[in-house]
Design an enzyme around this catalytic site. Structure first.
Site, PDB file in Angstrom:
ATOM      1  N   VAL A 138       0.804  -1.229   0.000  1.00  0.00           N
ATOM      2  CA  VAL A 138       0.000   0.000   0.000  1.00  0.00           C
ATOM      3  C   VAL A 138       0.839   1.283   0.000  1.00  0.00           C
ATOM      4  O   VAL A 138       0.306   2.361  -0.223  1.00  0.00           O
ATOM      5  CB  VAL A 138      -1.001   0.035   1.189  1.00  0.00           C
ATOM      6  N   TYR A 141       3.131   4.517  15.893  1.00  0.00           N
ATOM      7  CA  TYR A 141       1.839   3.846  15.652  1.00  0.00           C
ATOM      8  C   TYR A 141       0.675   4.732  16.089  1.00  0.00           C
ATOM      9  O   TYR A 141      -0.319   4.861  15.378  1.00  0.00           O
ATOM     10  CB  TYR A 141       1.841   2.522  16.427  1.00  0.00           C
ATOM     11  N   ALA A 199       0.661   7.994  16.342  1.00  0.00           N
ATOM     12  CA  ALA A 199       0.567   9.119  15.391  1.00  0.00           C
ATOM     13  C   ALA A 199      -0.184   8.675  14.139  1.00  0.00           C
ATOM     14  O   ALA A 199      -1.063   9.387  13.638  1.00  0.00           O
ATOM     15  CB  ALA A 199       1.958   9.632  15.025  1.00  0.00           C
ATOM     16  N   SER A 200       0.147   7.480  13.652  1.00  0.00           N
ATOM     17  CA  SER A 200      -0.524   7.005  12.430  1.00  0.00           C
ATOM     18  C   SER A 200      -2.012   6.765  12.678  1.00  0.00           C
ATOM     19  O   SER A 200      -2.848   7.120  11.850  1.00  0.00           O
ATOM     20  CB  SER A 200       0.142   5.725  11.908  1.00  0.00           C
ATOM     21  N   LYS A 201      -2.349   6.204  13.823  1.00  0.00           N
ATOM     22  CA  LYS A 201      -3.752   5.837  14.067  1.00  0.00           C
ATOM     23  C   LYS A 201      -4.611   7.050  14.453  1.00  0.00           C
ATOM     24  O   LYS A 201      -5.807   7.072  14.142  1.00  0.00           O
ATOM     25  CB  LYS A 201      -3.833   4.732  15.124  1.00  0.00           C
ATOM     26  N   ASN A 222      -7.092  -1.844   5.769  1.00  0.00           N
ATOM     27  CA  ASN A 222      -6.767  -2.601   6.984  1.00  0.00           C
ATOM     28  C   ASN A 222      -5.270  -2.823   7.180  1.00  0.00           C
ATOM     29  O   ASN A 222      -4.823  -2.996   8.321  1.00  0.00           O
ATOM     30  CB  ASN A 222      -7.505  -3.953   6.920  1.00  0.00           C
ATOM     31  N   SER A 257      -7.301   2.346  15.875  1.00  0.00           N
ATOM     32  CA  SER A 257      -6.968   1.516  17.042  1.00  0.00           C
ATOM     33  C   SER A 257      -7.351   2.285  18.295  1.00  0.00           C
ATOM     34  O   SER A 257      -7.484   3.524  18.253  1.00  0.00           O
ATOM     35  CB  SER A 257      -5.449   1.270  17.037  1.00  0.00           C
TER      36      SER A 257
HETATM   37  P1  NAD Z   1      -1.538  -8.727  11.119  1.00  0.00           P
HETATM   38  O1  NAD Z   1      -0.092  -8.444  11.300  1.00  0.00           O
HETATM   39  O2  NAD Z   1      -2.100 -10.012  11.612  1.00  0.00           O
HETATM   40  O3  NAD Z   1      -1.945  -8.559   9.588  1.00  0.00           O
HETATM   41  C1  NAD Z   1      -1.584  -7.427   8.848  1.00  0.00           C
HETATM   42  C2  NAD Z   1      -1.537  -7.779   7.376  1.00  0.00           C
HETATM   43  O4  NAD Z   1      -1.187  -6.577   6.676  1.00  0.00           O
HETATM   44  C3  NAD Z   1      -0.478  -8.816   7.042  1.00  0.00           C
HETATM   45  O5  NAD Z   1      -1.011  -9.813   6.195  1.00  0.00           O
HETATM   46  C4  NAD Z   1       0.605  -8.018   6.343  1.00  0.00           C
HETATM   47  O6  NAD Z   1       1.335  -8.749   5.360  1.00  0.00           O
HETATM   48  C5  NAD Z   1      -0.198  -6.897   5.713  1.00  0.00           C
HETATM   49  N1  NAD Z   1       0.608  -5.717   5.410  1.00  0.00           N
HETATM   50  C6  NAD Z   1       1.522  -5.108   6.207  1.00  0.00           C
HETATM   51  N2  NAD Z   1       2.079  -4.081   5.556  1.00  0.00           N
HETATM   52  C7  NAD Z   1       1.517  -4.026   4.328  1.00  0.00           C
HETATM   53  C8  NAD Z   1       1.698  -3.195   3.203  1.00  0.00           C
HETATM   54  N3  NAD Z   1       2.601  -2.213   3.195  1.00  0.00           N
HETATM   55  N4  NAD Z   1       0.934  -3.406   2.118  1.00  0.00           N
HETATM   56  C9  NAD Z   1       0.027  -4.419   2.099  1.00  0.00           C
HETATM   57  N5  NAD Z   1      -0.157  -5.271   3.122  1.00  0.00           N
HETATM   58  C10 NAD Z   1       0.572  -5.073   4.231  1.00  0.00           C
HETATM   59  O7  NAD Z   1      -2.286  -7.477  11.813  1.00  0.00           O
HETATM   60  P2  NAD Z   1      -3.782  -7.331  12.383  1.00  0.00           P
HETATM   61  O8  NAD Z   1      -3.712  -7.445  13.847  1.00  0.00           O
HETATM   62  O9  NAD Z   1      -4.707  -8.186  11.622  1.00  0.00           O
HETATM   63  O10 NAD Z   1      -4.030  -5.789  12.067  1.00  0.00           O
HETATM   64  C11 NAD Z   1      -4.862  -5.326  11.018  1.00  0.00           C
HETATM   65  C12 NAD Z   1      -5.120  -3.843  11.222  1.00  0.00           C
HETATM   66  O11 NAD Z   1      -5.799  -3.642  12.459  1.00  0.00           O
HETATM   67  C13 NAD Z   1      -3.843  -2.997  11.310  1.00  0.00           C
HETATM   68  O12 NAD Z   1      -4.049  -1.757  10.678  1.00  0.00           O
HETATM   69  C14 NAD Z   1      -3.648  -2.810  12.787  1.00  0.00           C
HETATM   70  O13 NAD Z   1      -2.919  -1.654  13.090  1.00  0.00           O
HETATM   71  C15 NAD Z   1      -5.088  -2.722  13.257  1.00  0.00           C
HETATM   72  N6  NAD Z   1      -5.260  -3.045  14.676  1.00  0.00           N
HETATM   73  C16 NAD Z   1      -4.911  -4.273  15.165  1.00  0.00           C
HETATM   74  C17 NAD Z   1      -5.054  -4.525  16.525  1.00  0.00           C
HETATM   75  C18 NAD Z   1      -4.681  -5.849  17.146  1.00  0.00           C
HETATM   76  O14 NAD Z   1      -4.609  -5.923  18.395  1.00  0.00           O
HETATM   77  N7  NAD Z   1      -4.477  -6.929  16.390  1.00  0.00           N
HETATM   78  C19 NAD Z   1      -5.559  -3.530  17.369  1.00  0.00           C
HETATM   79  C20 NAD Z   1      -5.897  -2.307  16.830  1.00  0.00           C
HETATM   80  C21 NAD Z   1      -5.743  -2.078  15.482  1.00  0.00           C
END
Ligand code: NAD
Length: 248
Positions: free
Chosen positions: A65, A156, A158-160, A91, A143
């Site tokens: 992305v 993180y 800052a981004s969120k 996502n 998040s």
């Molecule tokens: P994860 O690490 O299990 O999955 C993330 C996926 O994104 C992976 O398949 C990875 O390959 C892909 N990815 C990473 N960088 C990428 C890029 N530059 N281009 C395309 N794909 C890319 O993470 P998750 O826990 O499923 O998180 C998903 C989203 O939810 C994220 O944005 C994360 O910040 C947010 N989030 C997660 C949590 C948590 O506790 N798991 C909490 C709050 C927010």
């Protein structure tokens, strides 16, 4: 029973694992044609084999992305194949945690580039088509850290926080044109993104959550599903916390 995303074309970034994977699978179950985008090629290929995807209703793209041209080409190709994009779930996300005193510029830039600019890149690449049809839904991964900050997560958080800012801005710019934009703010959900978090810290998180546990990806996917379909037709510009009451 009516499937709430029947005939919708939905793109999910970061769809090869975790919350993105659960969301893509749930969308497919609800009748959507799903476009799985991820930079992890092997995991993506494996995900495409999931038996719950109907043939002809799933497509995969190896996509980073942060790469604007790649994003543009991908979205254009999806439009060419399916005629439109109804839902975009931004996502994909990463962490590179360190305290402020130790965080490198590279750690800062990488997280901002994926989590914030990646959302900008993908949304810009789909929005013209949505505007032409005066219809669409954009859902962004923020998040609880984008609401309250977190120790060791300058980049993180800052981004969120930034994702919420863009969400509210786009909800104003695009709402009058038929496009809804919302953010989801998960608490701590059991996926690979937590694998670097020490067990002692995870124990503290479970104790602070009023459900006394981590979330699971399906519990976030169901919220994306609600926001993506017409059940949420009057929901625009929210940053919806889904954390088991972590912040209470
Ligand atoms: P994860 O690490 O299990 O999955 C993330 C996926 O994104 C992976 O398949 C990875 O390959 C892909 N990815 C990473 N960088 C990428 C890029 N530059 N281009 C395309 N794909 C890319 O993470 P998750 O826990 O499923 O998180 C998903 C989203 O939810 C994220 O944005 C994360 O910040 C947010 N989030 C997660 C949590 C948590 O506790 N798991 C909490 C709050 C927010």
């Amino acid at each position: 029973m009516t499937r709430v995303l029947h005939d919708k074309v939905a793109i999910v970034t970061g769809a090869a694992a975790g919350i993105g994977q659960a969301t893509a699978r749930r969308f497919a179950k609800e009748g959507a044609t799903v476009v799985l985008c991820d930079r992890a090629e092997d995991a993506l290929r494996q995900e495409a084999e999931y038996a719950g995807y109907e043939s002809g209703k799933v497509l995969t793209y190896v996509l980073d992305v942060t790469k604007r041209q790649q994003v543009e080409d991908t979205m254009q190709d999806v439009r060419k194949r399916f005629g439109r994009i109804d839902v975009l779930v931004n996502n994909a996300g990463i962490t590179h945690d360190a305290k402020l005193t130790r965080m490198t510029e590279r750690q800062f830039d990488q997280v901002i580039d994926v989590n914030l600019k990646g959302v900008f890149n993908c949304t810009q690449a789909v929005v013209d088509g949505m505007l032409e049809r005066a219809s669409g839904v954009i859902l962004n991964a923020s998040s609880v850290v984008g609401l309250y900050g977190n120790f060791g997560q300058t980049n993180y958080s800052a981004s969120k926080f930034g994702v919420i800012g863009m969400t509210k801005t786009w909800a104003r710019e695009l709402g009058p044109k038929g496009i809804r934009v919302n953010a989801v703010c998960p608490g701590f959900v059991a996926t690979d993104i937590l694998k670097t978090v020490p067990d002692s810290v995870l124990d503290g998180i479970r104790a602070a959550c009023w459900l006394r546990r981590l979330g699971n990806p399906d519990e976030i996917a169901s919220v994306y599903t609600f926001l993506a379909n017409d059940d949420a037709s009057f929901v625009n510009g929210v940053a919806l916390e889904v954390s088991g009451g972590l912040s209470l």
